[in-house]
Design an enzyme around this catalytic site. Structure first.
Site, PDB file in Angstrom:
ATOM      1  N   ARG A 153      -3.001   7.165   1.327  1.00 22.05           N
ATOM      2  CA  ARG A 153      -3.432   8.392   1.998  1.00 22.05           C
ATOM      3  C   ARG A 153      -2.409   9.040   2.911  1.00 22.05           C
ATOM      4  O   ARG A 153      -2.549  10.195   3.282  1.00 22.05           O
ATOM      5  CB  ARG A 153      -4.714   8.120   2.785  1.00 22.05           C
ATOM      6  CG  ARG A 153      -5.919   7.941   1.891  1.00 22.05           C
ATOM      7  CD  ARG A 153      -7.036   7.241   2.612  1.00 22.05           C
ATOM      8  NE  ARG A 153      -6.625   5.880   2.949  1.00 22.05           N
ATOM      9  CZ  ARG A 153      -7.423   4.959   3.455  1.00 22.05           C
ATOM     10  NH1 ARG A 153      -8.680   5.246   3.725  1.00 22.05           N
ATOM     11  NH2 ARG A 153      -6.964   3.747   3.722  1.00 22.05           N
TER      12      ARG A 153
ATOM     13  N   TYR B 264     -14.887 -11.298   0.589  1.00 21.88           N
ATOM     14  CA  TYR B 264     -15.597 -10.046   0.261  1.00 21.88           C
ATOM     15  C   TYR B 264     -16.866 -10.337  -0.538  1.00 21.88           C
ATOM     16  O   TYR B 264     -17.894  -9.694  -0.355  1.00 21.88           O
ATOM     17  CB  TYR B 264     -14.681  -9.095  -0.516  1.00 21.88           C
ATOM     18  CG  TYR B 264     -13.637  -8.467   0.373  1.00 21.88           C
ATOM     19  CD1 TYR B 264     -13.945  -7.357   1.167  1.00 21.88           C
ATOM     20  CD2 TYR B 264     -12.359  -8.991   0.468  1.00 21.88           C
ATOM     21  CE1 TYR B 264     -13.006  -6.788   2.001  1.00 21.88           C
ATOM     22  CE2 TYR B 264     -11.402  -8.434   1.308  1.00 21.88           C
ATOM     23  CZ  TYR B 264     -11.734  -7.331   2.074  1.00 21.88           C
ATOM     24  OH  TYR B 264     -10.807  -6.780   2.914  1.00 21.88           O
TER      25      TYR B 264
ATOM     26  N   ARG C 108      -6.464  12.379  -5.032  1.00 21.54           N
ATOM     27  CA  ARG C 108      -7.721  11.812  -4.529  1.00 21.54           C
ATOM     28  C   ARG C 108      -8.784  12.866  -4.251  1.00 21.54           C
ATOM     29  O   ARG C 108      -9.978  12.576  -4.271  1.00 21.54           O
ATOM     30  CB  ARG C 108      -7.448  11.029  -3.245  1.00 21.54           C
ATOM     31  CG  ARG C 108      -7.427   9.553  -3.347  1.00 21.54           C
ATOM     32  CD  ARG C 108      -8.739   8.908  -3.774  1.00 21.54           C
ATOM     33  NE  ARG C 108      -9.492   8.410  -2.637  1.00 21.54           N
ATOM     34  CZ  ARG C 108     -10.652   8.873  -2.253  1.00 21.54           C
ATOM     35  NH1 ARG C 108     -11.219   9.855  -2.905  1.00 21.54           N
ATOM     36  NH2 ARG C 108     -11.262   8.348  -1.225  1.00 21.54           N
TER      37      ARG C 108
ATOM     38  N   ASP D 161      -7.102  -2.223  -7.040  1.00 23.70           N
ATOM     39  CA  ASP D 161      -7.626  -2.838  -5.819  1.00 23.70           C
ATOM     40  C   ASP D 161      -7.989  -4.289  -6.095  1.00 23.70           C
ATOM     41  O   ASP D 161      -8.379  -4.626  -7.217  1.00 23.70           O
ATOM     42  CB  ASP D 161      -8.857  -2.090  -5.308  1.00 23.70           C
ATOM     43  CG  ASP D 161      -9.112  -2.449  -3.847  1.00 23.70           C
ATOM     44  OD1 ASP D 161      -8.499  -1.823  -2.963  1.00 23.70           O
ATOM     45  OD2 ASP D 161      -9.877  -3.402  -3.598  1.00 23.70           O
TER      46      ASP D 161
ATOM     47  N   ARG E 272       0.826  -1.214   0.000  1.00 26.41           N
ATOM     48  CA  ARG E 272       0.000   0.000   0.000  1.00 26.41           C
ATOM     49  C   ARG E 272       0.862   1.267   0.000  1.00 26.41           C
ATOM     50  O   ARG E 272       0.499   2.273   0.612  1.00 26.41           O
ATOM     51  CB  ARG E 272      -0.934   0.031   1.211  1.00 26.41           C
ATOM     52  CG  ARG E 272      -1.937  -1.087   1.263  1.00 26.41           C
ATOM     53  CD  ARG E 272      -3.120  -0.784   0.344  1.00 26.41           C
ATOM     54  NE  ARG E 272      -4.257  -1.617   0.676  1.00 26.41           N
ATOM     55  CZ  ARG E 272      -5.343  -1.187   1.311  1.00 26.41           C
ATOM     56  NH1 ARG E 272      -5.450   0.061   1.648  1.00 26.41           N
ATOM     57  NH2 ARG E 272      -6.314  -2.016   1.571  1.00 26.41           N
TER      58      ARG E 272
HETATM   59  O1  CP3 Z   1       0.063  -1.377  -2.571  1.00 24.98           O
HETATM   60  C1  CP3 Z   1      -0.272  -0.430  -3.310  1.00 24.98           C
HETATM   61  O2  CP3 Z   1       0.176   0.736  -3.192  1.00 24.98           O
HETATM   62  C2  CP3 Z   1      -1.209  -0.727  -4.463  1.00 24.98           C
HETATM   63  C3  CP3 Z   1      -2.572  -0.429  -4.230  1.00 24.98           C
HETATM   64  C4  CP3 Z   1      -3.483  -1.338  -3.407  1.00 24.98           C
HETATM   65  C5  CP3 Z   1      -4.698  -0.848  -2.854  1.00 24.98           C
HETATM   66  N1  CP3 Z   1      -5.382  -1.900  -2.335  1.00 24.98           N
HETATM   67  C6  CP3 Z   1      -5.131   0.546  -2.888  1.00 24.98           C
HETATM   68  C7  CP3 Z   1      -6.157   1.014  -1.943  1.00 24.98           C
HETATM   69  C8  CP3 Z   1      -3.433  -2.703  -3.137  1.00 24.98           C
HETATM   70  C9  CP3 Z   1      -2.321  -3.702  -3.450  1.00 24.98           C
HETATM   71  C10 CP3 Z   1      -4.639  -3.041  -2.475  1.00 24.98           C
HETATM   72  C11 CP3 Z   1      -4.970  -4.409  -2.065  1.00 24.98           C
HETATM   73  C12 CP3 Z   1      -6.168  -4.635  -1.239  1.00 24.98           C
HETATM   74  N2  CP3 Z   1      -7.383  -4.023  -1.293  1.00 24.98           N
HETATM   75  C13 CP3 Z   1      -6.249  -5.655  -0.256  1.00 24.98           C
HETATM   76  C14 CP3 Z   1      -5.156  -6.651   0.071  1.00 24.98           C
HETATM   77  C15 CP3 Z   1      -4.132  -6.065   0.958  1.00 24.98           C
HETATM   78  C16 CP3 Z   1      -4.607  -5.743   2.344  1.00 24.98           C
HETATM   79  O3  CP3 Z   1      -4.557  -4.559   2.691  1.00 24.98           O
HETATM   80  O4  CP3 Z   1      -5.000  -6.662   3.063  1.00 24.98           O
HETATM   81  C17 CP3 Z   1      -7.535  -5.592   0.318  1.00 24.98           C
HETATM   82  C18 CP3 Z   1      -8.058  -6.473   1.428  1.00 24.98           C
HETATM   83  C19 CP3 Z   1      -8.248  -4.559  -0.365  1.00 24.98           C
HETATM   84  C20 CP3 Z   1      -9.662  -4.156  -0.152  1.00 24.98           C
HETATM   85  C21 CP3 Z   1      -9.765  -2.762   0.316  1.00 24.98           C
HETATM   86  N3  CP3 Z   1      -9.465  -1.653  -0.455  1.00 24.98           N
HETATM   87  C22 CP3 Z   1     -10.210  -2.302   1.574  1.00 24.98           C
HETATM   88  C23 CP3 Z   1     -10.625  -3.200   2.727  1.00 24.98           C
HETATM   89  C24 CP3 Z   1     -10.166  -0.917   1.538  1.00 24.98           C
HETATM   90  C25 CP3 Z   1     -10.670   0.014   2.606  1.00 24.98           C
HETATM   91  C26 CP3 Z   1      -9.723   0.129   3.723  1.00 24.98           C
HETATM   92  C27 CP3 Z   1      -8.782   1.258   3.454  1.00 24.98           C
HETATM   93  O5  CP3 Z   1      -7.572   1.073   3.623  1.00 24.98           O
HETATM   94  O6  CP3 Z   1      -9.314   2.341   3.122  1.00 24.98           O
HETATM   95  C28 CP3 Z   1      -9.655  -0.516   0.279  1.00 24.98           C
HETATM   96  C29 CP3 Z   1      -9.411   0.859  -0.199  1.00 24.98           C
HETATM   97  C30 CP3 Z   1      -8.054   1.185  -0.756  1.00 24.98           C
HETATM   98  N4  CP3 Z   1      -7.323   0.377  -1.579  1.00 24.98           N
HETATM   99  C31 CP3 Z   1      -7.348   2.416  -0.575  1.00 24.98           C
HETATM  100  C32 CP3 Z   1      -6.167   2.310  -1.324  1.00 24.98           C
HETATM  101  C33 CP3 Z   1      -5.103   3.356  -1.502  1.00 24.98           C
HETATM  102  C34 CP3 Z   1      -7.842   3.610   0.186  1.00 24.98           C
HETATM  103  C35 CP3 Z   1      -8.888   4.272  -0.634  1.00 24.98           C
HETATM  104  C36 CP3 Z   1      -8.865   5.781  -0.610  1.00 24.98           C
HETATM  105  O7  CP3 Z   1      -7.989   6.417  -1.227  1.00 24.98           O
HETATM  106  O8  CP3 Z   1      -9.805   6.337  -0.008  1.00 24.98           O
END
Ligand code: CP3
Length: 342
Positions: free
Chosen positions: A27, A149, A36, A72, A23
């Site tokens: 943010r 999910y 964003r 994502d 990640r």
């Molecule tokens: O690693 C990176 O920089 C690449 C981008 C990436 C995102 N999500 C961007 C993201 C990757 C590799 C993921 C994987 C992902 N997404 C997983 C597996 C890894 C982990 O964290 O367990 C999972 C379970 C998700 C599902 C997901 N996406 C959730 C549960 C959430 C909400 C929680 C949160 O952190 O906000 C997201 C949103 C998300 N995915 C954001 C980002 C940058 C935040 C969204 C925003 O900008 O508001």
């Protein structure tokens, strides 16, 4: 070209341990927040120029040794036919959760070029931008994590609906896993053909399973996906969150690299995994909220313990937190690069 990351994946000798952060685009960075503030999260994922822009931010700001596609794991669930939304409060929401045979039958195994062309376009832009810089990692959710999910309709605490399906109707669960696995194989193959130089499977929730259920109901799908992807000749990373009780099984996955969370001691993980795979991990993301001294000390401890592994890619044990000061992430990357093996 900085190829330390690809070399470490294959267990080849490197001049310094490579590091990237799960990640790493997100943010905690004001540059990300600026992008964003103009678009919602899904639009960002689906706009190749913007997705490529935020992918590159941590390369330039942190100096990490690999880039990871900005997207994502839930994007393919939408392409399979579910309604996907990201809400500020609840995180991801998938409409009409999958609980019945007819719901599974309605899901499609999407063609990536047709239904997720933006992912492949982002990869193509990135490979041009990253030329002579660092390799690009593509990714997908591992089948079980995606299934949680899809069955729960979003994030979950006890995975009641998932486990009810597993224990009351294992045939149904297996049918869904088959369909997700086929989707994952197609999706990651397309990413590799578009230019991804490594792929990572994120199994964020496998750690909630008993080792027995993991081994019998989930692991065969992992092995199948990895066996197909390995034919495409790029390294495969398999990350499991809360992996401690599953490592002796994951060892047999066929992955080139096993990604581990922070709840297991790196030395112990390396001993369990043996000499045939590289390891990735495993700093507690919360350590980046501590002092520079604490970051240095914990980083060196992991580097020392991983030195007996076939190869080591430094990473966090899970995604970086939004509360992380950017200067601490920079300090971490510097500490990894400065470390000299004794
Ligand atoms: O690693 C990176 O920089 C690449 C981008 C990436 C995102 N999500 C961007 C993201 C990757 C590799 C993921 C994987 C992902 N997404 C997983 C597996 C890894 C982990 O964290 O367990 C999972 C379970 C998700 C599902 C997901 N996406 C959730 C549960 C959430 C909400 C929680 C949160 O952190 O906000 C997201 C949103 C998300 N995915 C954001 C980002 C940058 C935040 C969204 C925003 O900008 O508001």
């Amino acid at each position: 070209m900085n190829n330390t990351f690809l070399k470490a994946c294959k267990g080849q000798k490197v001049k310094h341990t490579p590091v990237w952060l799960m990640r790493q685009a997100g943010r905690y960075m004001k540059e990300y927040q600026l992008v964003r503030s103009r678009v919602d999260f899904l639009t960002l994922c689906k706009t190749p120029d913007l997705a490529a822009e935020v992918t590159l931010q941590p390369i330039n700001i942190l100096g990490v040794d690999a880039a990871i596609l900005f997207s994502d794991i839930l994007i393919p669930a939408e392409a399979m036919g579910m309604k996907l939304e990201f809400t500020e409060k609840k995180g991801p929401v998938l409409g009409e959760p999958i609980r019945t045979k007819s719901a599974i039958d309605r899901l499609i195994i999407p063609d990536t070029e047709d239904s997720m062309p933006f992912v492949l376009d982002t990869i193509r832009i990135l490979r041009k931008e990253l030329e002579k810089k660092v390799p690009l990692i593509g990714f997908a959710g591992a089948p079980f994590t995606l299934a949680t999910y899809m069955i729960e309709g979003g994030s979950s605490k006890n995975f009641v609906n998932v486990k009810r399906m597993m224990y009351k109707n294992p045939g149904l669960f297996s049918l869904l896993m088959d369909k997700i696995t086929a989707t994952t194989i197609e999706y990651l193959s397309a990413q590799i053909h578009a230019g991804a130089q490594t792929v990572q499977l994120f199994d964020s929730w496998a750690g909630v399973l008993t080792p027995h259920d993991y081994e019998n109901l989930v692991f065969p799908h992992i092995k199948q996906a990895i066996a197909v992807l390995k034919k495409l000749k790029v390294p495969v990373i398999y990350f499991i969150n809360s992996c401690a009780g599953l490592l002796h099984i994951a060892k047999k996955s066929g992955a080139d690299v096993i990604g581990i969370d922070w709840r297991v001691d790196m030395g112990r993980a390396v001993r369990t995994l043996g000499k045939k795979v590289s390891v990735q991990g495993n700093l507690d993301p919360c350590i980046l909220l501590g002092t520079p001294e604490k970051i240095q000390e914990s980083t060196r401890d992991i580097l020392r313990k991983a030195s007996s592994a076939r190869g080591h890619i430094f990473n966090l044990g899970h995604g970086i937190l939004p509360e992380t000061p950017v200067e601490n992430a920079i300090a971490l990357v510097e500490a990894v690069h400065a470390y000299k093996k004794k």
